[in-house]
Each structure stands twice: as C-alpha cells, then as structure tokens.
Design an enzyme around this catalytic site. Structure first.
Site: not given
Ligand code: ASP
Length: 337
Positions: A91, A193, A211, A221, A244-245
C-alpha cells in the site's frame, strides 16, 4: 463485472470503492454513538515518533535520526522511506497495489515546523514519493505537483525512474481483474500505508504521509494522503495529525486540520481524534459500516492519541526506548471482529 458497471456501482455506493487492505466489512450498530472520550495520553519525553499501523522498522529509522540530533522533518522523511522501499508492503511505494489499469500511482506529502508543505499526486515510477514531496516544498515555489510534471521534476532532482509493480502486486491485480468487482475485504494484516509524526529534541513537530492509495482505484484517483489538511496537518504551536483509511471520507471532513483545530480549542489528541471520527460516523446517512478511517495525533506536549471507526487500527509509537504497536480504541464496538 464490466468496467462501466463497476464505475456505476462505485458511484452509487458513494464511498463504496474497495479500499483494498484498509476496508473492513462490519456490522452496523444503529444505537452506536460516539463513545465517551478516553484520555489515555500522558505528557511525554522527547523525542518521539508515531506512525499509522504497525511499522516498527520505519519508526526505528525515524528515531535513529532523532537520537542523532536530526530534525523531525528528516526523521519523518527517512521513516517513510523505509516503507516506500519495502516491496512486501502493498500500500506504499514499490510493490503498492496498482489502479485498475495495472499502474502503480503514488500520493505523498510532507509538512515542516514552519507550516511549509510539499505534495505529489498521481506520481508514477518513482518509489520515494515522500522525498519528491520534500523537494517540491524546498525547491519549487509550489505546494503540489501532479502526474507527469511531478515525475519530470523528480527526475530533474536526480530520482531514478523504475517499475514499481512487483510480481506479487501484478498477480494480485490480475486476480482482481478476473471479476473487477467491488467487494469489501476484511484484512487486518497488511497495513503499510504510512503516516508519520515526530517531535525532535527541540520540541519541533513535522509530519509526512505516503501511499499507493486505494487498491484498484480509477485511474487518476487521488485520496486524502497528499492533501494538506486532510491526510496530514502540522501546526508547530499546537500539534499534528495524520489520517489513514478511505480518503474520500477524510477529505469531506478535512480531517487532519479538524483534529489540530480541536486540539487548539483544548481537546487532548485522543479527544480530538474521537471527535473527528464522530464527524464522519454521525453524518445523516453515513455508511460508516462499509469503510475504515483512522487518525493519530500528537500535541505540543508530546501527548498522543489514536482512534478509528472499526477495530484493528493501530499506531506505532517510539518513545523512551520503547518501539511498540498500540491498538486504537474505535467507534463501532458492536460485533467487531
Ligand atoms: N488514505 C489512503 C487513500 O485513501 C489509503 C490508506 O490510508 O490506506 O488513498
């Protein structure tokens, strides 16, 4: 599923795009409101470094820099580079899972004690996106460079282009490509990430975030991670936060800036993280059960906090000789697995 159908399905479900490793399938709890804030932070000794997920090698590298008298800016950059170079982490950096066309594209940003910042979005073929972001901050009059421009700039700064798609990530993409379907995945093991915050011996705070974003995302995106104020925010007078997320949800609430502003108003880092998660889950019609978001934060005193929507988010913290993974408290307590 055909690509067009996939787009339709993804947009119909709002944030319903597979987050790869960070998206969890969870049971809804309609009764669930924001839990009473817990204040687990303690005033702490410096230097310290915290990072999203379990990335002890990265925090160890950052602490090595801090112990040698390095700045928090050098520490977060060097720490993030460890994961960018780790091909097993799918990631971030080399080995990151690609978009649905099979291309690895990276997002990263960095912010220093003066509030200076740099960011790259949709960067291809350059593994150390965080260092390119730093060069944007230091060597250009701009804050964000995107796509081909970011890559050309990186090359002009001496970065070597390379193929970031490893065999393992290519295989994972090929397998996904057989069906190309949106399906939330429960996976608690492969979170690399990385968002990192550090306070150096002088008490100065910096942060960075890097990330490969959402696995199998639409080409082009961009998530929250390179967006200053969303994926990361640092105010050296107050503190810092990194997210994160599912980036779409973080961007909609300008999450990291929100956390820092809440700390400015007197919340502890823990309380601020919980309130920011509350902004997401308490929205009317929030489909929070379908996605994960987590925040970590630190204030000027070195108190830390972390909170997420669902279980299994963790923070790695290196302080006082201890480099440890700390499980975060979380919002959705019902039937979490
Ligand atoms: N926040 C990141 C994104 O949406 C992904 C992640 O944190 O795993 O690109």
């Amino acid at each position: 599923m055909k690509r067009r159908k996939f787009i339709k399905k993804a947009s119909l479900s709002g944030a319903g795009i597979a987050l790869g490793h960070t998206l969890m399938s969870c049971n809804e709890n309609a009764e669930n409101k924001l839990v009473t804030p817990v204040t687990t932070s303690t005033t702490s000794s410096l230097p310290l470094v915290i990072a999203t997920w379990h990335v002890e090698n990265a925090t160890a590298k950052a602490m090595e820099v801090l112990q040698a008298g390095g700045s928090s800016l050098d520490a977060v950059e060097q720490g993030c580079r460890v994961e960018e170079a780790n091909e097993k982490g799918q990631s971030v950096g080399k080995g990151g899972l690609p978009d649905r066309d099979g291309k690895v594209t990276l997002d990263a940003c960095i912010m220093d004690k003066h509030g200076n910042c740099g960011s790259v979005v949709f960067l291809k073929d350059i593994k150390h996106a965080v260092s390119v972001a730093r060069k944007v901050m230091e060597n250009t009059p701009h804050v964000i460079l995107a796509g081909d421009g970011a890559k050309q700039f990186a090359i002009s700064e001496g970065f070597e282009p390379e193929n970031l798609l490893t065999e393992a990530s290519k295989e994972a993409w090929e397998e996904w490509n057989l069906k190309s379907e949106y399906k939330p995945i429960i996976n608690i093991e492969n979170h690399d990430t990385i968002g990192m915050l550090a306070i150096d011996k002088n008490g100065d705070i910096s942060g960075a975030c890097t990330t490969s974003g959402l696995a199998y995302k639409m080409s082009g995106r961009v998530g929250d991670s390179p967006i200053i104020g969303s994926g990361l925010f640092v105010d050296n007078e107050i503190g810092a936060c990194v997210a994160t997320g599912l980036g779409e949800e973080v961007v909609k609430t300008v999450g990291s800036f929100l956390v820092v502003e809440l700390m400015r108003q007197g919340r502890t880092p823990q309380q601020a993280c919980e309130e920011a998660i509350g902004r997401i889950v308490n929205k009317p019609n929030s489909n929070y059960k379908d996605f994960q978001v987590g925040y970590i934060a630190v204030n000027k005193k070195g108190e830390t906090g972390s909170y997420s929507i669902h279980q299994w988010f963790s923070m790695t913290k290196f302080q006082d000789g201890k480099n440890e993974q700390i499980q975060s408290d979380f919002f959705n307590k019902t039937k979490a697995t």
